[in-house]
Design an enzyme around this catalytic site. Structure first.
Site, PDB file in Angstrom:
ATOM      1  N   CYS A   1       0.821  -1.222   0.000  1.00 30.65           N
ATOM      2  CA  CYS A   1       0.000   0.000   0.000  1.00 30.65           C
ATOM      3  C   CYS A   1       0.852   1.269   0.000  1.00 30.65           C
ATOM      4  O   CYS A   1       0.366   2.344  -0.355  1.00 30.65           O
ATOM      5  CB  CYS A   1      -0.956   0.008   1.188  1.00 30.65           C
ATOM      6  SG  CYS A   1      -2.130  -1.355   1.107  1.00 30.65           S
TER       7      CYS A   1
ATOM      8  N   ASN B   1     -10.017   0.087  -0.525  1.00 39.00           N
ATOM      9  CA  ASN B   1      -8.556   0.148  -0.444  1.00 39.00           C
ATOM     10  C   ASN B   1      -7.978  -0.458  -1.727  1.00 39.00           C
ATOM     11  O   ASN B   1      -8.056  -1.663  -1.928  1.00 39.00           O
ATOM     12  CB  ASN B   1      -8.094  -0.627   0.791  1.00 39.00           C
ATOM     13  CG  ASN B   1      -6.589  -0.580   0.991  1.00 39.00           C
ATOM     14  OD1 ASN B   1      -5.852  -0.180   0.090  1.00 39.00           O
ATOM     15  ND2 ASN B   1      -6.137  -0.994   2.160  1.00 39.00           N
TER      16      ASN B   1
ATOM     17  N   HIS C   1      -3.149   7.580   1.810  1.00 36.22           N
ATOM     18  CA  HIS C   1      -3.550   6.242   1.359  1.00 36.22           C
ATOM     19  C   HIS C   1      -4.975   6.008   1.854  1.00 36.22           C
ATOM     20  O   HIS C   1      -5.298   6.287   3.008  1.00 36.22           O
ATOM     21  CB  HIS C   1      -2.598   5.197   1.924  1.00 36.22           C
ATOM     22  CG  HIS C   1      -3.055   3.797   1.711  1.00 36.22           C
ATOM     23  ND1 HIS C   1      -3.519   3.348   0.489  1.00 36.22           N
ATOM     24  CD2 HIS C   1      -3.149   2.735   2.566  1.00 36.22           C
ATOM     25  CE1 HIS C   1      -3.871   2.080   0.606  1.00 36.22           C
ATOM     26  NE2 HIS C   1      -3.659   1.683   1.848  1.00 36.22           N
TER      27      HIS C   1
HETATM   28  O1  UT7 Z   1      -3.819  -0.675   3.365  1.00 43.25           O
HETATM   29  C1  UT7 Z   1      -2.961  -1.382   4.186  1.00 43.25           C
HETATM   30  C2  UT7 Z   1      -3.163  -1.054   5.571  1.00 43.25           C
HETATM   31  N1  UT7 Z   1      -4.379  -1.624   6.069  1.00 43.25           N
HETATM   32  C3  UT7 Z   1      -5.119  -0.936   6.880  1.00 43.25           C
HETATM   33  O2  UT7 Z   1      -4.815   0.210   7.133  1.00 43.25           O
HETATM   34  C4  UT7 Z   1      -6.285  -1.597   7.569  1.00 43.25           C
HETATM   35  C5  UT7 Z   1      -6.194  -1.313   9.030  1.00 43.25           C
HETATM   36  N2  UT7 Z   1      -7.255  -1.863   9.819  1.00 43.25           N
HETATM   37  C6  UT7 Z   1      -8.544  -1.484   9.683  1.00 43.25           C
HETATM   38  O3  UT7 Z   1      -8.865  -0.699   8.809  1.00 43.25           O
HETATM   39  C7  UT7 Z   1      -9.541  -1.990  10.683  1.00 43.25           C
HETATM   40  O4  UT7 Z   1      -8.856  -2.667  11.709  1.00 43.25           O
HETATM   41  C8  UT7 Z   1     -10.614  -2.921  10.067  1.00 43.25           C
HETATM   42  C9  UT7 Z   1     -11.572  -2.133   9.202  1.00 43.25           C
HETATM   43  C10 UT7 Z   1      -9.929  -4.006   9.273  1.00 43.25           C
HETATM   44  C11 UT7 Z   1     -11.436  -3.578  11.178  1.00 43.25           C
HETATM   45  O5  UT7 Z   1     -11.989  -2.589  12.048  1.00 43.25           O
HETATM   46  P1  UT7 Z   1     -11.838  -2.757  13.631  1.00 43.25           P
HETATM   47  O6  UT7 Z   1     -12.623  -1.684  14.247  1.00 43.25           O
HETATM   48  O7  UT7 Z   1     -10.367  -2.821  13.932  1.00 43.25           O
HETATM   49  O8  UT7 Z   1     -12.572  -4.116  13.892  1.00 43.25           O
HETATM   50  P2  UT7 Z   1     -11.951  -5.457  14.530  1.00 43.25           P
HETATM   51  O9  UT7 Z   1     -11.007  -6.102  13.599  1.00 43.25           O
HETATM   52  O10 UT7 Z   1     -11.507  -5.159  15.908  1.00 43.25           O
HETATM   53  O11 UT7 Z   1     -13.272  -6.334  14.588  1.00 43.25           O
HETATM   54  C12 UT7 Z   1     -14.389  -5.976  15.414  1.00 43.25           C
HETATM   55  C13 UT7 Z   1     -15.450  -7.054  15.297  1.00 43.25           C
HETATM   56  C14 UT7 Z   1     -14.885  -8.463  15.473  1.00 43.25           C
HETATM   57  O12 UT7 Z   1     -15.822  -9.207  16.220  1.00 43.25           O
HETATM   58  P3  UT7 Z   1     -15.590  -9.441  17.787  1.00 43.25           P
HETATM   59  O13 UT7 Z   1     -14.254 -10.139  17.907  1.00 43.25           O
HETATM   60  O14 UT7 Z   1     -15.588  -8.070  18.413  1.00 43.25           O
HETATM   61  O15 UT7 Z   1     -16.766 -10.280  18.163  1.00 43.25           O
HETATM   62  C15 UT7 Z   1     -14.827  -9.008  14.064  1.00 43.25           C
HETATM   63  O16 UT7 Z   1     -14.969 -10.401  14.020  1.00 43.25           O
HETATM   64  O17 UT7 Z   1     -16.028  -7.032  13.976  1.00 43.25           O
HETATM   65  C16 UT7 Z   1     -16.019  -8.346  13.418  1.00 43.25           C
HETATM   66  N3  UT7 Z   1     -15.905  -8.225  11.968  1.00 43.25           N
HETATM   67  C17 UT7 Z   1     -16.963  -8.006  11.166  1.00 43.25           C
HETATM   68  N4  UT7 Z   1     -18.276  -7.896  11.434  1.00 43.25           N
HETATM   69  C18 UT7 Z   1     -19.109  -7.662  10.395  1.00 43.25           C
HETATM   70  C19 UT7 Z   1     -14.793  -8.254  11.211  1.00 43.25           C
HETATM   71  N5  UT7 Z   1     -15.107  -8.079   9.920  1.00 43.25           N
HETATM   72  C20 UT7 Z   1     -16.444  -7.918   9.852  1.00 43.25           C
HETATM   73  C21 UT7 Z   1     -17.366  -7.689   8.814  1.00 43.25           C
HETATM   74  N6  UT7 Z   1     -18.682  -7.560   9.120  1.00 43.25           N
HETATM   75  N7  UT7 Z   1     -16.977  -7.561   7.528  1.00 43.25           N
END
Ligand code: UT7
Length: 325
Positions: free
Chosen positions: A115, A282, A252
């Site tokens: 990225c 992304n 980005h």
């Molecule tokens: O471009 C390269 C660099 N990449 C990035 O910059 C990405 C960086 N990370 C992010 O953008 C975020 O961490 C995400 C968008 C990937 C995720 O957001 P988050 O607020 O960090 O959520 P999380 O990973 O902590 O997940 C929260 C909850 C989890 O459930 P539990 O464990 O709290 O029960 C996940 O299982 O959301 C759940 N979850 C979803 N729920 C519905 C994960 N993906 C999904 C989904 N729909 N698609």
């Protein structure tokens, strides 16, 4: 003192025709438009058609950038493509772009910094121009991340999209101070200890397969805001500039919350930030040149504006470029 400055003379982009709204994922996965929008800011993304490859997207973006610059392919002496999803293991996408545009002189190569790829490519193109190795460089980000998704992993497959953006970078004379147009300073960083946070579980030598993207999203998020703000400050420091002098951040486009968090850390309002993540998702190395091109087409940048690009991705690799429009 006079110096050579790499100046952005034109921008262009191309997005595949197929637009995929968040609702399409909710049909087959335990996810929702609400979750995707609230956690990432993404509303839709484009996916390449069968038989449509990064070189096809790159050629279309480059053609648009040349037209925007008022130049033809014969004016270009180097092509650099930032991509992690090349058509083939080799040759480089950049040489396919060269051939597609009918360029038979100069040189072409790919850069892989995931990225952060476009920031790394822009810094490398700038170095080549300042060293006198090239006068006009097409710097392109082109990706088809839809080809490395695990469609059963809701935590990643809803986040990425396909597309390409391009800029024409041209050698122009400058006074050698930070009022010059063009690239003023770059800051590049990598730390391979963080490999496991964001990687693809395949590859030509390891598995003979492309593999699928794996991400510890929460951990990447934690690194992102802190490292993006630090690299942005580092690039500005090198140019002898301050964050409050920045007219536009072109970040980005991975996550609206990361974009907002970084702007806040830099003390800049969202009015000064180009945001396209809602429409593109992304697109990895393509996201910054896509955002640059979309904003330029909207007439946002005025000559003399201070523009700051910043990105982080797999590696981890991250960096920033400060330039004057
Ligand atoms: O471009 C390269 C660099 N990449 C990035 O910059 C990405 C960086 N990370 C992010 O953008 C975020 O961490 C995400 C968008 C990937 C995720 O957001 P988050 O607020 O960090 O959520 P999380 O990973 O902590 O997940 C929260 C909850 C989890 O459930 P539990 O464990 O709290 O029960 C996940 O299982 O959301 C759940 N979850 C979803 N729920 C519905 C994960 N993906 C999904 C989904 N729909 N698609």
């Amino acid at each position: 003192m006079t110096t050579t400055r790499p100046v952005i003379r034109g921008t262009g982009h191309y997005l595949p025709e197929r637009v995929v709204p968040n609702s399409e994922f909710a049909e087959s996965l335990d996810t929702s438009d609400d979750w995707i929008v609230s956690r990432s800011g993404i509303e839709r993304r484009h996916f390449a058609a069968e038989g449509e490859y990064p070189s096809d997207l790159a050629i279309k973006a480059a053609t648009a950038a040349l037209e925007n610059a008022g130049l033809t392919a014969a004016d270009i002496d180097a092509v650099i493509v930032a991509t992690s999803t090349p058509d083939y293991t080799f040759p480089a996408v950049a040489t396919q772009v060269q051939a597609g545009l009918g360029i038979t002189k100069g040189f072409a190569f790919d850069i892989q910094a995931v990225c952060a790829g476009f920031v790394f490519a822009l810094a490398n193109a700038s170095g080549l121009i300042m060293a006198g190795q090239a006068q006009r460089v097409l710097v392109i980000g082109a990706e088809t991340f839809s080809r490395i998704m695990d469609w059963n992993d809701r935590a990643t497959c809803v986040l990425f999209g396909d597309g390409a953006g391009a800029v024409v970078l041209e050698a122009q004379p400058g006074a050698g101070d930070n009022s010059d147009r063009g690239v003023l300073a770059c800051d590049l960083n990598s730390d391979g200890r963080y490999r496991d946070l964001l990687y693809v579980d395949g590859g030509v030598s390891r598995t003979g397969q492309a593999g699928a993207l794996r991400m510890q999203g929460r951990e990447v998020f934690r690194h992102a805001v802190e490292k993006l703000a630090a690299t942005a400050h580092a690039a500005l420091d090198k140019a002898g500039l301050r964050a409050d002098q920045v007219d536009w951040i072109v970040p980005h486009q991975a996550n609206l919350r990361i974009i907002k968090g970084t702007a806040q850390k830099l003390g800049l309002p969202m009015d000064n930030v180009i945001v396209t993540v809602q429409d593109h998702g992304n697109t990895s190395a393509a996201s910054i040149p896509l955002a640059l091109s979309v904003a330029n087409a909207q007439g946002k940048f005025k000559p003399g504006d201070l523009v700051l690009t910043e990105a982080i991705g797999g590696g981890l690799s991250w960096g920033a470029v400060a330039l004057r429009w």
